[in-house]
Design a protein around this motif. Structure first.
Motif, PDB file in Angstrom:
ATOM      1  N   PRO A 200     -12.722  28.679   8.280  1.00  0.00           N
ATOM      2  CA  PRO A 200     -11.640  28.984   9.219  1.00  0.00           C
ATOM      3  C   PRO A 200     -10.280  28.944   8.522  1.00  0.00           C
ATOM      4  O   PRO A 200     -10.110  28.273   7.488  1.00  0.00           O
ATOM      5  N   ALA A 201      -9.314  29.668   9.073  1.00  0.00           N
ATOM      6  CA  ALA A 201      -7.979  29.690   8.483  1.00  0.00           C
ATOM      7  C   ALA A 201      -7.294  28.335   8.609  1.00  0.00           C
ATOM      8  O   ALA A 201      -6.515  27.936   7.732  1.00  0.00           O
ATOM      9  N   GLU A 202      -7.576  27.618   9.710  1.00  0.00           N
ATOM     10  CA  GLU A 202      -6.944  26.314   9.897  1.00  0.00           C
ATOM     11  C   GLU A 202      -7.534  25.308   8.909  1.00  0.00           C
ATOM     12  O   GLU A 202      -8.740  25.088   8.872  1.00  0.00           O
ATOM     13  N   GLU A 203      -6.668  24.686   8.124  1.00  0.00           N
ATOM     14  CA  GLU A 203      -7.138  23.804   7.054  1.00  0.00           C
ATOM     15  C   GLU A 203      -7.957  22.630   7.577  1.00  0.00           C
ATOM     16  O   GLU A 203      -9.003  22.293   7.014  1.00  0.00           O
ATOM     17  N   GLU A 204      -7.504  22.015   8.682  1.00  0.00           N
ATOM     18  CA  GLU A 204      -8.215  20.853   9.210  1.00  0.00           C
ATOM     19  C   GLU A 204      -9.619  21.241   9.678  1.00  0.00           C
ATOM     20  O   GLU A 204     -10.598  20.538   9.408  1.00  0.00           O
ATOM     21  N   LYS A 205      -9.739  22.372  10.366  1.00  0.00           N
ATOM     22  CA  LYS A 205     -11.038  22.832  10.839  1.00  0.00           C
ATOM     23  C   LYS A 205     -11.944  23.201   9.668  1.00  0.00           C
ATOM     24  O   LYS A 205     -13.151  22.906   9.682  1.00  0.00           O
ATOM     25  N   ALA A 206     -11.365  23.824   8.643  1.00  0.00           N
ATOM     26  CA  ALA A 206     -12.139  24.187   7.464  1.00  0.00           C
ATOM     27  C   ALA A 206     -12.672  22.942   6.762  1.00  0.00           C
ATOM     28  O   ALA A 206     -13.825  22.913   6.316  1.00  0.00           O
TER      29      ALA A 206
END
Length: 239
Positions: A200-206
């Motif tokens: 995912p683009a969102e770092e935390e989700k990735a």
């Protein structure tokens, strides 16, 4: 084999680094062979880390793409990389026994005409104490992806595939093969368990997705149903 994708490459890198750390002293500059290197994601990453990397690739189009990517690297990294035209069955024609500390075959074994002979050739060019890193399709779990997506005809066909073809690359068969060539299994992991190829683009989700995939990839029963298996063997003898 399909490319493991962005997420798969990140998981593969973590698993590979774990095995390198377990097998070699910290700071050692390794001689690495990447057989069937594709776009060379791991080859370039290891070259950036200071290792000397040789890539073996039979497809001229993929060699050209890799050369373009390599040309964008700093001179010091480019000097550590050599590209050779050839396939996974050609290691004996190009390299002497014991030439490399680490041999990667992440896209070549399943395409080989005789996986057993190819595997023996990979082990032959590996120095004593060296690491053999293989990535194979998980034939024992081929039905998982079509089953999750509701494609029942494909799932039923996949369930029949290993019995119909007698796959030589199932984990049990490969484990016996590694033992027979003096490169016994050290560890195996799952790659691609939860079905997503891209981060995912969102770092935390990735980061959370990466953490979940990494934990599952080393744990039973999850790793047994991964799309791919990362199988690592260690060459007998002191490094």
């Amino acid at each position: 084999m399909s490319d493991p994708g962005q997420l798969g490459q990140r998981i593969l890198a973590r698993q590979l680094d774990e095995q390198i750390s377990a097998g070699f002293e910290v700071g050692r500059r390794l001689r690495v062979l990447d057989v069937g290197l594709g776009r060379g994601v791991q080859a370039l990453r290891l070259a950036r880390a200071g290792h000397r990397v040789t890539g073996l690739q039979s497809d001229p189009d993929l060699r050209e793409l890799f050369e373009k990517d390599l040309a964008e690297e700093p001179e010091g990294i480019r000097e550590r990389v050599r590209l050779v035209a050839g396939g996974s069955e050609d290691t004996g024609a190009h390299f002497l026994p014991g030439t490399f500390d680490v041999v990667l075959c992440h896209d070549g074994l399943i395409q080989a005409r005789d996986p057993g002979i190819t595997l023996a050739g990979l082990a032959r060019v590996l120095d004593a104490g060296g690491l053999l890193s293989l990535l194979i399709r998980n034939d024992a779990a081929l039905a998982m992806h079509p089953g999750r997506s509701g494609d029942w005809d494909a799932a039923l066909a996949a369930l029949d595939f290993p019995e119909r073809t007698g796959s030589a690359l199932r984990l049990e068969t490969l484990t016996r093969g590694l033992a027979g060539i003096g490169t016994p299994l050290r560890q195996w992991y799952g790659v691609g368990i939860f079905g997503s190829d891209d981060c995912p683009a969102e770092e935390e989700k990735a980061d959370r997705m990466l953490a979940a995939e990494e934990r599952a990839g080393r744990s039973d029963p999850y790793r047994s149903v991964a799309a791919m298996l990362h199988v690592c063997g260690a060459r007998g003898g002191a490094g």
